[in-house]
Scaffold this motif. Sequence first.
Motif, PDB file in Angstrom:
ATOM      1  N   VAL A  27      -2.094   4.722  -3.134  1.00  9.58           N
ATOM      2  CA  VAL A  27      -0.656   5.022  -3.172  1.00  9.58           C
ATOM      3  C   VAL A  27       0.342   3.782  -3.470  1.00  9.58           C
ATOM      4  O   VAL A  27       1.190   3.693  -4.336  1.00  9.58           O
ATOM      5  CB  VAL A  27      -0.225   6.009  -2.128  1.00  9.58           C
ATOM      6  CG1 VAL A  27       1.324   6.266  -2.436  1.00  9.58           C
ATOM      7  CG2 VAL A  27      -0.607   7.500  -2.419  1.00  9.58           C
ATOM      8  N   LEU A  28       0.070   2.933  -2.462  1.00 10.01           N
ATOM      9  CA  LEU A  28       0.948   1.589  -2.362  1.00 10.01           C
ATOM     10  C   LEU A  28       0.766   0.730  -3.198  1.00 10.01           C
ATOM     11  O   LEU A  28       1.612   0.123  -3.876  1.00 10.01           O
ATOM     12  CB  LEU A  28       0.977   1.113  -0.973  1.00 10.01           C
ATOM     13  CG  LEU A  28       1.410   1.924   0.379  1.00 10.01           C
ATOM     14  CD1 LEU A  28       1.088   1.000   1.382  1.00 10.01           C
ATOM     15  CD2 LEU A  28       2.784   2.134   0.115  1.00 10.01           C
ATOM     16  N   ILE A  68       3.742  -0.303 -10.517  1.00 11.34           N
ATOM     17  CA  ILE A  68       5.117   0.013 -11.284  1.00 11.34           C
ATOM     18  C   ILE A  68       6.269  -0.727 -10.728  1.00 11.34           C
ATOM     19  O   ILE A  68       7.141  -1.239 -11.787  1.00 11.34           O
ATOM     20  CB  ILE A  68       5.504   1.549 -10.797  1.00 11.34           C
ATOM     21  CG1 ILE A  68       4.427   2.316 -11.083  1.00 11.34           C
ATOM     22  CG2 ILE A  68       6.741   2.121 -11.193  1.00 11.34           C
ATOM     23  CD1 ILE A  68       4.440   4.052 -10.591  1.00 11.34           C
ATOM     24  N   GLN A  69       6.344  -1.318  -9.529  1.00 12.92           N
ATOM     25  CA  GLN A  69       7.433  -2.116  -9.314  1.00 12.92           C
ATOM     26  C   GLN A  69       7.275  -3.419  -9.987  1.00 12.92           C
ATOM     27  O   GLN A  69       8.558  -4.023 -10.450  1.00 12.92           O
ATOM     28  CB  GLN A  69       7.381  -2.602  -7.929  1.00 12.92           C
ATOM     29  CG  GLN A  69       8.028  -1.336  -6.742  1.00 12.92           C
ATOM     30  CD  GLN A  69       7.614  -1.857  -5.445  1.00 12.92           C
ATOM     31  OE1 GLN A  69       6.708  -2.365  -4.681  1.00 12.92           O
ATOM     32  NE2 GLN A  69       8.675  -1.702  -4.499  1.00 12.92           N
ATOM     33  N   VAL A  76       2.424   1.923  -6.495  1.00 15.43           N
ATOM     34  CA  VAL A  76       3.626   1.863  -6.373  1.00 15.43           C
ATOM     35  C   VAL A  76       3.671   0.282  -6.710  1.00 15.43           C
ATOM     36  O   VAL A  76       4.993   0.027  -7.573  1.00 15.43           O
ATOM     37  CB  VAL A  76       4.287   2.284  -5.123  1.00 15.43           C
ATOM     38  CG1 VAL A  76       5.545   1.864  -4.924  1.00 15.43           C
ATOM     39  CG2 VAL A  76       4.314   3.680  -4.976  1.00 15.43           C
ATOM     40  N   THR A  77       3.148  -0.260  -6.536  1.00 13.47           N
ATOM     41  CA  THR A  77       3.553  -1.858  -6.479  1.00 13.47           C
ATOM     42  C   THR A  77       3.322  -2.219  -8.113  1.00 13.47           C
ATOM     43  O   THR A  77       3.965  -3.094  -8.532  1.00 13.47           O
ATOM     44  CB  THR A  77       2.431  -2.791  -5.973  1.00 13.47           C
ATOM     45  OG1 THR A  77       2.624  -2.338  -4.339  1.00 13.47           O
ATOM     46  CG2 THR A  77       2.690  -4.231  -5.965  1.00 13.47           C
TER      47      THR A  77
END
Length: 204
Positions: free
Chosen positions: A182-183, A189-190, A186-187
């Motif tokens: 998950v993280l 995408i960031q 997210v990274t």
Amino acid sequence: MLNIFARASVNRVTDPMGAWLVRIGLTPNAMTVIGTLGAVAGAVWFFPRGQLVAGTFVVWGFAMLDLLDGAMARAKGGSGTKFGAVLDSSCDRIADGTLGAAVAWYCLAVAQNHLLGAAALICLVSGQVISYVKARAESTGLTADVGIVERAERLIITLVGTGLYGLGVPYALHVALWLLAVLSVVTVIQRLVAVWQGAQEANA
């Protein structure tokens, strides 16, 4: 994220070691290669055999050598060469990819848990993309030096999960891999958002 906050404290420990290694004749590039070969060998030997604890400690030990090449470069009076920077990044990708593949092999072939294997594969792919986005952005004059999990966090989460699971802690690997999956997404995408914003500002 961890790299930013921990770098100064880590350097105080590694700089004297780096200076000593330079004095005995080792080079930063040699240390990079030694660390990578050791981490790769540990990952492909121990994890597919189900020896999670041994694999965790071997990979972690050789991964820590990655901290010393920078210290050695500083001991030689600089921040390293351009080739050294490319070699270091390339070796990081090799070590990370091999570790991710070895963990995925364990999940799918040894534990025979397809759901857990899916999490490992997500971590493997997204981890490579995180690094690629940053490198590709920098090659175009943009930056993508953001994200909740960088290489240090990915290694820590993965190896804590494998180590605890190997010691018999129930679901430790499951929690670690799905959290990291998950993280990592997210990274990615960031970093893509950061690149998009940088491109918009450059074109404004």
